[in-house]
Design a protein around this motif. Structure first.
Motif, PDB file in Angstrom:
ATOM      1  N   TRP A  64       0.807  -1.225   0.000  1.00 46.85           N
ATOM      2  CA  TRP A  64       0.000   0.000   0.000  1.00 46.85           C
ATOM      3  C   TRP A  64       0.834   1.266   0.000  1.00 46.85           C
ATOM      4  O   TRP A  64       0.268   2.368   0.034  1.00 46.85           O
ATOM      5  N   LEU A  65       2.156   1.145  -0.014  1.00 45.73           N
ATOM      6  CA  LEU A  65       2.984   2.339  -0.016  1.00 45.73           C
ATOM      7  C   LEU A  65       2.759   3.140  -1.300  1.00 45.73           C
ATOM      8  O   LEU A  65       2.617   2.576  -2.387  1.00 45.73           O
ATOM      9  N   ASP A  66       2.721   4.449  -1.159  1.00 37.64           N
ATOM     10  CA  ASP A  66       2.554   5.363  -2.287  1.00 37.64           C
ATOM     11  C   ASP A  66       1.242   5.094  -3.033  1.00 37.64           C
ATOM     12  O   ASP A  66       1.197   5.082  -4.267  1.00 37.64           O
ATOM     13  N   THR A  67       0.174   4.846  -2.255  1.00 36.14           N
ATOM     14  CA  THR A  67      -1.162   4.667  -2.821  1.00 36.14           C
ATOM     15  C   THR A  67      -2.153   5.464  -1.979  1.00 36.14           C
ATOM     16  O   THR A  67      -1.888   5.816  -0.833  1.00 36.14           O
ATOM     17  N   TYR A  68      -3.314   5.720  -2.560  1.00 39.61           N
ATOM     18  CA  TYR A  68      -4.356   6.419  -1.809  1.00 39.61           C
ATOM     19  C   TYR A  68      -4.826   5.588  -0.624  1.00 39.61           C
ATOM     20  O   TYR A  68      -5.084   6.118   0.455  1.00 39.61           O
ATOM     21  N   TRP A  69      -4.958   4.281  -0.837  1.00 40.02           N
ATOM     22  CA  TRP A  69      -5.392   3.422   0.256  1.00 40.02           C
ATOM     23  C   TRP A  69      -4.386   3.438   1.408  1.00 40.02           C
ATOM     24  O   TRP A  69      -4.773   3.383   2.577  1.00 40.02           O
ATOM     25  N   GLY A  70      -3.111   3.525   1.074  1.00 34.79           N
ATOM     26  CA  GLY A  70      -2.095   3.599   2.118  1.00 34.79           C
ATOM     27  C   GLY A  70      -2.246   4.834   2.989  1.00 34.79           C
ATOM     28  O   GLY A  70      -1.959   4.796   4.190  1.00 34.79           O
ATOM     29  N   ILE A  71      -2.708   5.936   2.409  1.00 28.48           N
ATOM     30  CA  ILE A  71      -2.929   7.152   3.187  1.00 28.48           C
ATOM     31  C   ILE A  71      -4.181   7.025   4.047  1.00 28.48           C
ATOM     32  O   ILE A  71      -4.215   7.469   5.194  1.00 28.48           O
ATOM     33  N   ILE A  72      -5.204   6.363   3.513  1.00 31.37           N
ATOM     34  CA  ILE A  72      -6.517   6.364   4.152  1.00 31.37           C
ATOM     35  C   ILE A  72      -6.657   5.356   5.276  1.00 31.37           C
ATOM     36  O   ILE A  72      -7.283   5.643   6.305  1.00 31.37           O
ATOM     37  N   PHE A  73      -6.081   4.155   5.135  1.00 28.92           N
ATOM     38  CA  PHE A  73      -6.474   3.049   6.002  1.00 28.92           C
ATOM     39  C   PHE A  73      -6.290   3.292   7.503  1.00 28.92           C
ATOM     40  O   PHE A  73      -7.098   2.793   8.297  1.00 28.92           O
ATOM     41  N   PRO A  74      -5.272   4.060   7.988  1.00 32.77           N
ATOM     42  CA  PRO A  74      -5.181   4.226   9.442  1.00 32.77           C
ATOM     43  C   PRO A  74      -6.344   4.998  10.054  1.00 32.77           C
ATOM     44  O   PRO A  74      -6.598   4.887  11.262  1.00 32.77           O
ATOM     45  N   GLY A  75      -7.060   5.784   9.243  1.00 29.09           N
ATOM     46  CA  GLY A  75      -8.118   6.617   9.804  1.00 29.09           C
ATOM     47  C   GLY A  75      -9.516   6.156   9.502  1.00 29.09           C
ATOM     48  O   GLY A  75     -10.480   6.920   9.698  1.00 29.09           O
ATOM     49  N   LEU A  76      -9.704   4.912   9.052  1.00 26.33           N
ATOM     50  CA  LEU A  76     -11.041   4.446   8.698  1.00 26.33           C
ATOM     51  C   LEU A  76     -11.946   4.290   9.911  1.00 26.33           C
ATOM     52  O   LEU A  76     -13.169   4.366   9.795  1.00 26.33           O
ATOM     53  N   MET A  77     -11.371   4.048  11.078  1.00 27.39           N
ATOM     54  CA  MET A  77     -12.113   3.993  12.340  1.00 27.39           C
ATOM     55  C   MET A  77     -11.281   4.687  13.410  1.00 27.39           C
ATOM     56  O   MET A  77     -10.048   4.708  13.321  1.00 27.39           O
ATOM     57  N   THR A  78     -11.943   5.253  14.407  1.00 33.92           N
ATOM     58  CA  THR A  78     -11.233   5.949  15.478  1.00 33.92           C
ATOM     59  C   THR A  78     -11.804   5.561  16.834  1.00 33.92           C
ATOM     60  O   THR A  78     -13.017   5.340  16.964  1.00 33.92           O
ATOM     61  N   GLY A  79     -10.935   5.496  17.822  1.00 40.47           N
ATOM     62  CA  GLY A  79     -11.398   5.225  19.176  1.00 40.47           C
ATOM     63  C   GLY A  79     -12.215   6.364  19.746  1.00 40.47           C
ATOM     64  O   GLY A  79     -13.213   6.146  20.438  1.00 40.47           O
ATOM     65  N   PHE A  80     -11.811   7.588  19.453  1.00 40.87           N
ATOM     66  CA  PHE A  80     -12.544   8.746  19.954  1.00 40.87           C
ATOM     67  C   PHE A  80     -13.962   8.775  19.401  1.00 40.87           C
ATOM     68  O   PHE A  80     -14.924   9.048  20.125  1.00 40.87           O
ATOM     69  N   GLY A  81     -14.109   8.512  18.092  1.00 43.90           N
ATOM     70  CA  GLY A  81     -15.436   8.519  17.493  1.00 43.90           C
ATOM     71  C   GLY A  81     -16.332   7.442  18.078  1.00 43.90           C
ATOM     72  O   GLY A  81     -17.526   7.678  18.323  1.00 43.90           O
ATOM     73  N   THR A  82     -15.772   6.255  18.317  1.00 45.29           N
ATOM     74  CA  THR A  82     -16.555   5.180  18.931  1.00 45.29           C
ATOM     75  C   THR A  82     -17.012   5.571  20.329  1.00 45.29           C
ATOM     76  O   THR A  82     -18.175   5.356  20.701  1.00 45.29           O
ATOM     77  N   PHE A  83     -16.110   6.166  21.100  1.00 46.17           N
ATOM     78  CA  PHE A  83     -16.462   6.611  22.451  1.00 46.17           C
ATOM     79  C   PHE A  83     -17.549   7.681  22.405  1.00 46.17           C
ATOM     80  O   PHE A  83     -18.539   7.612  23.148  1.00 46.17           O
ATOM     81  N   LEU A  84     -17.391   8.665  21.521  1.00 47.24           N
ATOM     82  CA  LEU A  84     -18.362   9.752  21.427  1.00 47.24           C
ATOM     83  C   LEU A  84     -19.739   9.230  21.037  1.00 47.24           C
ATOM     84  O   LEU A  84     -20.753   9.590  21.654  1.00 47.24           O
TER      85      LEU A  84
END
Length: 273
Positions: free
Chosen positions: A133-153
């Protein structure tokens, strides 16, 4: 009593005005500098003597800025939609379902908030390299697809949805996904709006991870592109300011579109209290 109250109100308004001026001044200076020719940039005057749009024409026509702008917009939008969907779904599950280990799962999600992003960069990079996934759009996106803060909120807001309403929807024959989508989700619109603003702004201004995972200029986002842009135009700060001015437009639009839902939520919370 009335005189003291009047003085207190005047002092409060004066402090708010001073704070507002302090917050707005850098933004005004950025816009002013973007309208200045290079000869005026190092002058300390707030307003340009001869405003010009040449910098904006150069920005949009002679660099990769439009591509960077489109990359940031697509990545921030996709990530925001993903977070709103998955975090609200997990938050609803944790708030309205009773199952073994629910508390442990919630604590595990909360514990991710204690891990600095810098510590996650190396595992993310190893994963991206392994998966290609290096140097791809998916490589940029995948770490932020879910968040702990959003789940808590979302979990905290879903707990305020009456259980009787959920039970009534079940009696009407709705399945759990339909109950979440048609019944529970519309009742937590203020939380969704706030989360959308936080996630969009966070991904729009993200710098470290996009810088690490991308090497092609065509994949740069706005922050990475502006950093390279300031290197390309080392003495032309008017171009850097112009890029920053254009980059603020989506964030202002998102806030203006969603702020009324947040205000409405605050008002409803006050009425319930």
């Amino acid at each position: 009593m009335s005189g003291g109250s009047g003085w207190g109100r005047a002092v409060a308004w004066a402090l708010l005005l001073a704070g507002g001026v302090l917050m707005v001044t850098p933004f005004v200076y950025m816009l002013s500098t973007s309208l200045k020719p290079n000869a005026e940039v190092y002058e300390l005057s707030l307003l340009p003597h001869a405003p010009t749009l040449v910098n904006y024409r150069r920005l949009l026509g002679a660099s990769g800025f439009p591509r960077w702008f489109g990359n940031s917009l697509a990545i921030a939008t996709a990530t925001t939609l993903s977070v709103l969907f998955f975090d609200s779904l997990v938050g609803y599950t944790l708030a309205k379902f009773r199952f073994r280990g629910r508390g442990l799962v919630f604590i595990a999600i909360l514990s991710t908030l204690m891990i600095p992003t810098e510590m996650l960069v190396i595992p993310w990079y190893i994963m991206a390299k392994t998966m290609g996934w290096l140097d791809t759009y998916w490589g940029i996106i995948f770490p932020g697809l879910m968040t702990g803060f959003g789940t808590f909120l979302m979990r905290q807001f879903f707990t305020t949805v009456p259980d009787d309403l959920i039970a009534a929807a079940r009696l009407d024959g709705l399945n759990e996904f339909e109950i979440w989508w048609h019944v529970a989700l519309p009742l937590v619109t203020p939380a969704l709006s706030a989360l959308a603003i936080f996630v969009f702004l966070g991904n729009w201004t993200a710098f470290l991870w996009p810088l690490i995972v991308t090497s092609s200029k065509s994949l740069y986002t706005i922050p990475v592109g502006l950093a390279a842009f300031s290197g390309e135009f080392q003495t032309e700060w008017e171009m850097v300011m112009t890029g920053a001015a254009v980059a603020t437009i989506p964030t202002i639009v998102v806030f203006l579109l969603l702020q009324r839902y947040i205000i409405r939520g605050i008002s409803l919370a006050g009425l319930k209290a």
